[in-house]
Design a protein around this motif. Structure first.
Motif, PDB file in Angstrom:
ATOM      1  N   SER A   1      23.526   9.449  48.607  1.00 31.38           N
ATOM      2  CA  SER A   1      23.866  10.293  48.754  1.00 31.38           C
ATOM      3  C   SER A   1      24.503  10.756  47.008  1.00 31.38           C
ATOM      4  CB  SER A   1      25.267   9.695  49.253  1.00 31.38           C
ATOM      5  OG  SER A   1      25.574   8.771  48.339  1.00 31.38           O
ATOM      6  N   THR A   2      25.643  12.545  47.282  1.00 32.80           N
ATOM      7  CA  THR A   2      25.896  12.985  46.026  1.00 32.80           C
ATOM      8  C   THR A   2      27.463  12.832  46.074  1.00 32.80           C
ATOM      9  OG1 THR A   2      23.864  13.841  45.758  1.00 32.80           O
ATOM     10  CG2 THR A   2      25.758  14.618  44.801  1.00 32.80           C
ATOM     11  N   ILE A   3      28.103  12.083  45.299  1.00 33.94           N
ATOM     12  CA  ILE A   3      29.811  12.889  45.409  1.00 33.94           C
ATOM     13  C   ILE A   3      29.645  14.042  44.213  1.00 33.94           C
ATOM     14  CG2 ILE A   3      31.415  11.283  44.304  1.00 33.94           C
ATOM     15  CD1 ILE A   3      30.540   8.655  45.131  1.00 33.94           C
ATOM     16  N   ILE A   4      30.600  14.594  45.070  1.00 30.04           N
ATOM     17  CA  ILE A   4      31.353  16.033  44.454  1.00 30.04           C
ATOM     18  C   ILE A   4      32.854  15.765  44.445  1.00 30.04           C
ATOM     19  CG2 ILE A   4      31.651  18.606  44.529  1.00 30.04           C
ATOM     20  CD1 ILE A   4      28.697  17.966  46.025  1.00 30.04           C
ATOM     21  N   ILE A   5      33.552  15.586  43.378  1.00 29.30           N
ATOM     22  CA  ILE A   5      34.438  15.795  43.628  1.00 29.30           C
ATOM     23  C   ILE A   5      35.082  17.189  42.831  1.00 29.30           C
ATOM     24  CG2 ILE A   5      36.799  14.560  42.040  1.00 29.30           C
ATOM     25  CD1 ILE A   5      35.120  11.846  41.988  1.00 29.30           C
TER      26      ILE A   5
ATOM     27  N   ASP B   1      20.685  18.226  47.207  1.00 26.47           N
ATOM     28  CA  ASP B   1      19.682  18.237  48.566  1.00 26.47           C
ATOM     29  C   ASP B   1      21.080  17.232  49.582  1.00 26.47           C
ATOM     30  OD1 ASP B   1      17.458  18.961  47.866  1.00 26.47           O
ATOM     31  OD2 ASP B   1      16.977  17.110  46.574  1.00 26.47           O
ATOM     32  N   ALA B   2      20.984  18.093  50.400  1.00 23.09           N
ATOM     33  CA  ALA B   2      22.238  17.784  51.643  1.00 23.09           C
ATOM     34  C   ALA B   2      21.700  18.512  52.990  1.00 23.09           C
ATOM     35  CB  ALA B   2      23.537  18.408  51.248  1.00 23.09           C
ATOM     36  N   ASP B   3      22.072  16.536  53.659  1.00 20.79           N
ATOM     37  CA  ASP B   3      21.183  17.455  54.953  1.00 20.79           C
ATOM     38  C   ASP B   3      22.954  17.614  55.467  1.00 20.79           C
ATOM     39  OD1 ASP B   3      19.281  16.782  55.054  1.00 20.79           O
ATOM     40  OD2 ASP B   3      19.632  14.897  55.122  1.00 20.79           O
ATOM     41  N   ARG B   4      24.051  16.169  55.988  1.00 23.76           N
ATOM     42  CA  ARG B   4      25.363  16.533  56.062  1.00 23.76           C
ATOM     43  C   ARG B   4      26.639  16.321  55.424  1.00 23.76           C
ATOM     44  NH1 ARG B   4      28.207  16.649  60.500  1.00 23.76           N
ATOM     45  NH2 ARG B   4      26.386  16.384  61.901  1.00 23.76           N
ATOM     46  N   ILE B   5      27.629  17.131  54.749  1.00 22.44           N
ATOM     47  CA  ILE B   5      28.221  17.413  53.814  1.00 22.44           C
ATOM     48  C   ILE B   5      29.536  16.462  54.651  1.00 22.44           C
ATOM     49  CG2 ILE B   5      30.007  18.780  52.931  1.00 22.44           C
ATOM     50  CD1 ILE B   5      27.063  20.365  52.286  1.00 22.44           C
ATOM     51  N   PHE B   6      30.299  15.633  53.631  1.00 24.08           N
ATOM     52  CA  PHE B   6      31.520  14.478  54.129  1.00 24.08           C
ATOM     53  C   PHE B   6      32.762  15.240  53.093  1.00 24.08           C
ATOM     54  CE2 PHE B   6      28.111  11.899  55.649  1.00 24.08           C
ATOM     55  CZ  PHE B   6      29.212  11.825  56.805  1.00 24.08           C
ATOM     56  N   LYS B   7      33.666  15.563  53.490  1.00 25.43           N
ATOM     57  CA  LYS B   7      35.087  15.960  52.568  1.00 25.43           C
ATOM     58  C   LYS B   7      36.068  15.012  53.069  1.00 25.43           C
ATOM     59  CE  LYS B   7      39.635  18.438  52.893  1.00 25.43           C
ATOM     60  NZ  LYS B   7      40.497  17.521  52.685  1.00 25.43           N
TER      61      LYS B   7
ATOM     62  N   ARG C   1      41.946  14.709  57.233  1.00 26.36           N
ATOM     63  CA  ARG C   1      41.693  13.558  55.699  1.00 26.36           C
ATOM     64  C   ARG C   1      40.242  13.180  55.950  1.00 26.36           C
ATOM     65  NH1 ARG C   1      44.399   8.803  58.233  1.00 26.36           N
ATOM     66  NH2 ARG C   1      43.841  10.156  60.828  1.00 26.36           N
ATOM     67  N   LEU C   2      39.431  13.453  56.662  1.00 27.37           N
ATOM     68  CA  LEU C   2      37.648  13.089  56.643  1.00 27.37           C
ATOM     69  C   LEU C   2      37.245  13.893  58.069  1.00 27.37           C
ATOM     70  CD1 LEU C   2      34.658  11.637  55.447  1.00 27.37           C
ATOM     71  CD2 LEU C   2      35.334   9.250  57.116  1.00 27.37           C
ATOM     72  N   TRP C   3      35.793  14.565  57.240  1.00 25.72           N
ATOM     73  CA  TRP C   3      35.675  14.765  58.656  1.00 25.72           C
ATOM     74  C   TRP C   3      34.254  15.422  58.111  1.00 25.72           C
ATOM     75  CZ3 TRP C   3      33.606  20.243  58.406  1.00 25.72           C
ATOM     76  CH2 TRP C   3      34.705  20.843  57.409  1.00 25.72           C
ATOM     77  N   SER C   4      33.019  15.730  58.863  1.00 19.16           N
ATOM     78  CA  SER C   4      31.967  16.070  57.862  1.00 19.16           C
ATOM     79  C   SER C   4      30.638  17.310  59.382  1.00 19.16           C
ATOM     80  CB  SER C   4      30.462  15.470  57.791  1.00 19.16           C
ATOM     81  OG  SER C   4      30.879  14.569  59.444  1.00 19.16           O
ATOM     82  N   PHE C   5      30.075  18.196  58.681  1.00 20.81           N
ATOM     83  CA  PHE C   5      29.514  19.272  59.109  1.00 20.81           C
ATOM     84  C   PHE C   5      27.641  19.183  58.504  1.00 20.81           C
ATOM     85  CE2 PHE C   5      31.052  21.042  55.522  1.00 20.81           C
ATOM     86  CZ  PHE C   5      30.382  21.942  54.648  1.00 20.81           C
ATOM     87  N   ASP C   6      26.973  18.962  59.461  1.00 22.40           N
ATOM     88  CA  ASP C   6      25.683  19.163  58.754  1.00 22.40           C
ATOM     89  C   ASP C   6      25.251  20.736  57.983  1.00 22.40           C
ATOM     90  OD1 ASP C   6      23.055  21.096  58.742  1.00 22.40           O
ATOM     91  OD2 ASP C   6      22.779  19.984  61.341  1.00 22.40           O
ATOM     92  N   ALA C   7      25.068  20.920  56.639  1.00 17.52           N
ATOM     93  CA  ALA C   7      24.475  22.030  55.971  1.00 17.52           C
ATOM     94  C   ALA C   7      23.794  22.756  56.131  1.00 17.52           C
ATOM     95  CB  ALA C   7      23.512  20.344  54.527  1.00 17.52           C
ATOM     96  N   GLN C   8      23.488  22.813  57.399  1.00 17.20           N
ATOM     97  CA  GLN C   8      22.951  24.207  58.008  1.00 17.20           C
ATOM     98  C   GLN C   8      24.112  25.380  58.450  1.00 17.20           C
ATOM     99  OE1 GLN C   8      20.604  23.470  60.828  1.00 17.20           O
ATOM    100  NE2 GLN C   8      19.079  22.087  60.055  1.00 17.20           N
TER     101      GLN C   8
END
Length: 183
Positions: free
Chosen positions: A1-5, A71-77, A120-127
């Motif tokens: 996983s990759t962390i982006i702030i 590279d990302a399949d799913r992105i979490f916020k 607060r926490l949700w995610s989406f498919d990178a597509q």
């Protein structure tokens, strides 16, 4: 996983703070010098500021994904005051291609026919990156009309792409009262 702030502090961050933050993430998107975001924050307009911060983040990572720097399949916020708790399991997101994953909607305090989504926490498919940018652009309009981000996202999301869960496995302090919340 990759962390982006992504950060939009109301004060410009000193370089030594940025260097410290970079020890914990691969990318740091520093928007503390963005006057629009700073003005929204200083005026207490949390929802438009958060919405615009996320839109800027999406616009920054979009080319990184396109050129495979990221590279990302799913992105979490994940909101800044929160962290994943011990029940979080990335495997639970397999098979949810083309979906947004949010905590189950709740009835709004604004009326019996309105709902909202917890952001607060949700995610989406990178597509869904383009659709997510469109969703947040629409949400920004709703926040400009006085709705909080939780309502604005519910109004803006494509309900056919929404997958809701009972527990998101995050914990943190709520704003503005600062009480602990475990979901």
């Amino acid at each position: 996983s990759t962390i982006i702030i992504s950060d939009t502090s109301v004060e410009v961050l000193p370089d030594e703070w940025i260097q410290e933050i970079l020890k914990y993430c691969k990318f740091f998107i520093n928007l503390s010098e963005d006057n629009t975001l700073r003005n929204l924050s200083n005026q207490g307009l949390k929802s438009p500021a958060e919405c615009l911060l996320f839109l800027n983040t999406l616009k920054t990572i979009k080319p990184l994904i396109a050129d495979h720097t990221l590279d990302a399949d799913r992105i979490f916020k994940l909101s800044g005051r929160y962290e994943l708790n011990e029940g979080f399991n990335i495997e639970a997101y397999q098979g949810l291609n083309g979906k947004y994953v949010f905590k189950r909607r709740v009835q709004s305090w604004m009326g019996p026919n309105l709902s909202l989504l917890d952001v607060r926490l949700w995610s989406f498919d990178a597509q869904l990156l383009d659709k997510t940018e469109e969703m947040y652009s629409n949400a920004l309009q709703h926040t400009s009309n006085g709705f909080d981000l939780e309502h604005a996202v519910f109004f803006s999301i494509d309900q056919n792409l929404l997958h809701e869960v009972d527990v998101i496995y995050a914990k943190g302090r709520t704003a503005p009262e600062g009480s602990w919340r475990y979901d």
